[in-house]
Write a protein that holds these residues in place. Sequence first.
Motif, PDB file in Angstrom:
ATOM      1  N   ASN A  48       0.802  -1.211   0.000  1.00 10.14           N
ATOM      2  CA  ASN A  48       0.000   0.000   0.000  1.00 10.14           C
ATOM      3  C   ASN A  48       0.838   1.264   0.000  1.00 10.14           C
ATOM      4  O   ASN A  48       0.328   2.327  -0.276  1.00 10.14           O
ATOM      5  N   ILE A  49       2.089   1.121   0.325  1.00 10.65           N
ATOM      6  CA  ILE A  49       2.913   2.307   0.396  1.00 10.65           C
ATOM      7  C   ILE A  49       3.153   2.881  -0.989  1.00 10.65           C
ATOM      8  O   ILE A  49       2.982   4.037  -1.231  1.00 10.65           O
ATOM      9  N   LYS A  50       3.539   2.060  -1.910  1.00 10.76           N
ATOM     10  CA  LYS A  50       3.733   2.521  -3.272  1.00 10.76           C
ATOM     11  C   LYS A  50       2.681   1.861  -4.148  1.00 10.76           C
ATOM     12  O   LYS A  50       2.520   0.652  -4.099  1.00 10.76           O
ATOM     13  N   PRO A  51       1.969   2.618  -4.962  1.00 11.37           N
ATOM     14  CA  PRO A  51       0.902   2.034  -5.778  1.00 11.37           C
ATOM     15  C   PRO A  51       1.476   1.202  -6.911  1.00 11.37           C
ATOM     16  O   PRO A  51       1.563   1.627  -8.050  1.00 11.37           O
ATOM     17  N   THR A  52       1.912  -0.002  -6.593  1.00 12.13           N
ATOM     18  CA  THR A  52       2.493  -0.873  -7.587  1.00 12.13           C
ATOM     19  C   THR A  52       1.413  -1.528  -8.413  1.00 12.13           C
ATOM     20  O   THR A  52       0.229  -1.400  -8.140  1.00 12.13           O
ATOM     21  N   LEU A  53       1.824  -2.279  -9.407  1.00 14.65           N
ATOM     22  CA  LEU A  53       0.873  -3.004 -10.240  1.00 14.65           C
ATOM     23  C   LEU A  53       0.027  -3.927  -9.374  1.00 14.65           C
ATOM     24  O   LEU A  53      -1.180  -4.019  -9.538  1.00 14.65           O
ATOM     25  N   TRP A  54       0.677  -4.600  -8.432  1.00 14.00           N
ATOM     26  CA  TRP A  54      -0.056  -5.533  -7.571  1.00 14.00           C
ATOM     27  C   TRP A  54      -1.162  -4.799  -6.828  1.00 14.00           C
ATOM     28  O   TRP A  54      -2.291  -5.228  -6.774  1.00 14.00           O
ATOM     29  N   GLU A  55      -0.857  -3.658  -6.251  1.00 14.68           N
ATOM     30  CA  GLU A  55      -1.874  -2.921  -5.499  1.00 14.68           C
ATOM     31  C   GLU A  55      -3.000  -2.496  -6.417  1.00 14.68           C
ATOM     32  O   GLU A  55      -4.169  -2.606  -6.080  1.00 14.68           O
ATOM     33  N   GLU A 418       0.451   3.565   6.055  1.00  9.09           N
ATOM     34  CA  GLU A 418       0.634   2.188   5.602  1.00  9.09           C
ATOM     35  C   GLU A 418      -0.341   1.871   4.466  1.00  9.09           C
ATOM     36  O   GLU A 418       0.037   1.319   3.457  1.00  9.09           O
ATOM     37  N   PHE A 419      -1.609   2.210   4.638  1.00  9.11           N
ATOM     38  CA  PHE A 419      -2.534   2.122   3.517  1.00  9.11           C
ATOM     39  C   PHE A 419      -3.830   2.853   3.838  1.00  9.11           C
ATOM     40  O   PHE A 419      -4.192   3.069   4.996  1.00  9.11           O
ATOM     41  N   ILE A 420      -4.499   3.261   2.781  1.00  8.76           N
ATOM     42  CA  ILE A 420      -5.842   3.818   2.881  1.00  8.76           C
ATOM     43  C   ILE A 420      -6.674   3.037   1.882  1.00  8.76           C
ATOM     44  O   ILE A 420      -6.396   3.048   0.689  1.00  8.76           O
ATOM     45  N   GLU A 421      -7.670   2.321   2.370  1.00  9.59           N
ATOM     46  CA  GLU A 421      -8.499   1.499   1.491  1.00  9.59           C
ATOM     47  C   GLU A 421      -9.956   1.669   1.900  1.00  9.59           C
ATOM     48  O   GLU A 421     -10.361   1.241   2.976  1.00  9.59           O
ATOM     49  N   GLY A 422     -10.741   2.315   1.040  1.00  9.26           N
ATOM     50  CA  GLY A 422     -12.116   2.590   1.417  1.00  9.26           C
ATOM     51  C   GLY A 422     -12.133   3.498   2.632  1.00  9.26           C
ATOM     52  O   GLY A 422     -11.535   4.573   2.654  1.00  9.26           O
ATOM     53  N   LYS A 423     -12.782   3.039   3.690  1.00  4.81           N
ATOM     54  CA  LYS A 423     -12.841   3.818   4.920  1.00  4.81           C
ATOM     55  C   LYS A 423     -11.773   3.395   5.915  1.00  4.81           C
ATOM     56  O   LYS A 423     -11.739   3.886   7.049  1.00  4.81           O
ATOM     57  N   GLU A 424     -10.902   2.483   5.509  1.00  5.25           N
ATOM     58  CA  GLU A 424      -9.831   2.024   6.404  1.00  5.25           C
ATOM     59  C   GLU A 424      -8.600   2.916   6.285  1.00  5.25           C
ATOM     60  O   GLU A 424      -8.116   3.181   5.190  1.00  5.25           O
ATOM     61  N   LEU A 425      -8.116   3.362   7.419  1.00  3.03           N
ATOM     62  CA  LEU A 425      -6.902   4.161   7.473  1.00  3.03           C
ATOM     63  C   LEU A 425      -5.916   3.459   8.389  1.00  3.03           C
ATOM     64  O   LEU A 425      -6.188   3.260   9.574  1.00  3.03           O
ATOM     65  N   CYS A 426      -4.778   3.069   7.852  1.00  2.00           N
ATOM     66  CA  CYS A 426      -3.758   2.366   8.626  1.00  2.00           C
ATOM     67  C   CYS A 426      -2.482   3.196   8.608  1.00  2.00           C
ATOM     68  O   CYS A 426      -1.928   3.464   7.533  1.00  2.00           O
ATOM     69  N   ILE A 427      -2.017   3.605   9.772  1.00  5.05           N
ATOM     70  CA  ILE A 427      -0.837   4.457   9.865  1.00  5.05           C
ATOM     71  C   ILE A 427       0.060   4.000  11.012  1.00  5.05           C
ATOM     72  O   ILE A 427      -0.356   3.241  11.878  1.00  5.05           O
ATOM     73  N   GLY A 452       6.266   0.918   6.917  1.00  2.00           N
ATOM     74  CA  GLY A 452       6.375   0.438   5.545  1.00  2.00           C
ATOM     75  C   GLY A 452       6.285  -1.067   5.412  1.00  2.00           C
ATOM     76  O   GLY A 452       6.300  -1.595   4.305  1.00  2.00           O
ATOM     77  N   SER A 453       6.162  -1.793   6.528  1.00  2.00           N
ATOM     78  CA  SER A 453       6.151  -3.254   6.460  1.00  2.00           C
ATOM     79  C   SER A 453       4.752  -3.853   6.454  1.00  2.00           C
ATOM     80  O   SER A 453       4.594  -5.058   6.319  1.00  2.00           O
ATOM     81  N   VAL A 454       3.732  -3.023   6.601  1.00  2.00           N
ATOM     82  CA  VAL A 454       2.370  -3.548   6.752  1.00  2.00           C
ATOM     83  C   VAL A 454       1.775  -3.920   5.404  1.00  2.00           C
ATOM     84  O   VAL A 454       1.831  -3.159   4.452  1.00  2.00           O
TER      85      VAL A 454
END
Length: 539
Positions: A48-55, A418-427, A452-454
């Motif tokens: 989630n840190i870098k918007p890679t192809l996988w993400e 770490e990531f933001i997905e929908g309404k989820e915020l992980c920091i 950066g490991s999450v």
Amino acid sequence: MSDKELREETNETTEEKEVVTETKAEKKDEAEVVTKPEETAEKKSYENIKPTLWERMTTKQKVLSIAIPVGVIVLAVLITIIVVRTNHYKNLTQGVEVYYQDGTMMGVKAFKDAEYSYSAAAFVFAQEDADISSNPAVTTSDGKYIYFAEESANGVFSLYVSKVNGKKKTLVDDNVTDYEILEKGVICYAAENTLYRYVVKGGKVSNLATDATNFILNSRKNRVMMLGGGILSAMEIDKPGEKKEIDTGVSRVFAADDKFESFVYEKNGVLCGKYKEDPVVSIANNVNDVWVHNIDEKYEVYYIAGGHNLKYYKRGDKDSSLVKDYVTDIYGANQQAGVFLCYTQDGIYYFVENGKPVAVSEEAIVSVDRNVICDKADGKVTFIGYDASNKGTLYAMSNKLFNKGKIEALETDVVSIEFIEGKELCICKNDGTGIPELYLNGERIATNVIPGSVQKCADRDHLVYACNTFGTGKVNLFIHDGKEEKVIGEVADGKVIAVSGKAVYYVADVDGTKHFMKYNGKKSKSLAENVMEIGYIFY
């Protein structure tokens, strides 16, 4: 048991990223049973840190980029494709875990003793969303067959196919410049400026079209866009030879819709746009970086001209407009989000949307972290801003506050998003003593986490993250199911393949030897030793 006690008592773990490979594929003749290895393909697990192809493949959109050398001409195509969310878990778990062992590529489900596993060092790997100068020399699997390429010279490859775990390989063609899987057991490939369809069973080859050094398939894989000799064209796969020429003198394609009807591309050094049957529009000359949004509607194009001028063009505009001059940096601009930040020579950050800049009215911000999350749907940019003492605050700026240039301060003492997905915020936040703590939607769930490991497992139900162990110098890998965390093991190199709560792969150091490990939901087991690298071949 406290987080600290749990970490001090464990001794096995892993860390962050995952590698996965991905690719393209093709074929022609048949024949050959030499021993040539295979390749390891690297693909990234949920990062989630870098918007890679996988993400991008695992969230709302998938952005494909294909690149193939056409003599001196290069094609770079970025296509926005919607991914069905319900297929998320199924798609992400269809793959093969692989690892290097004593110079040979092996695997959990394939590769062991396979003929193609012995020449891994000869393969050149390219990620599908890599730079346009990359090549297609990557391993791809469709579950039954493995396709892999070996570089010959000048961007040309010898393409082979073999059954999974097969001990023989068949030469498809030795002049390949691009390839992709069309369906199971069938591939498309370009060779000598011609596009071919190859059926593995029986080795049947059919000619689809000419003027194809590079190509890309749409999401349904029933249409193909090709570039060869400067000619850009599109065609339905089941109508060979009936291609529609789009334009000539084309060197690059920056964006195209899924129907291959709307394009933004470079023609004879000029940035051009075309929408369905509308005439081609010349946008600008001699441009540098280009970002395209809403390609299938009223496409928007941002680009850098004159070295530092950020300009904007929207389909239907008579001319481009200047967004800001003396732009020295861009944050968060990509092919999906039409909102982002830019920084100018006068030391001011600007929120940009619809070609309009608004100065960020927060004087405390001295610098901005490069991991800026942009969400076109919400019209929001979320980022970490640092003050003069290097203290991080999580900010959000949205179109709701756009006219006022205001931003919201969401969290203080923030170390990483770490990531933001929908309404989820992980920091990760600083606990006040310099120790990073992991928070999900405002709730603290772990301490001493390595920023950066999450990652989220492909099953979407578990988080995996790496933590420094107090007083030992060890790094442990943990898994969290939303209620509690468990120790997976001690990690050696930070690479993790997080498939599900019952399938997490990583590398551990056991008495000085690196082992390929699998966590099955209860405990970790060694699958192989003397491992140098791990990866994931996705299909």
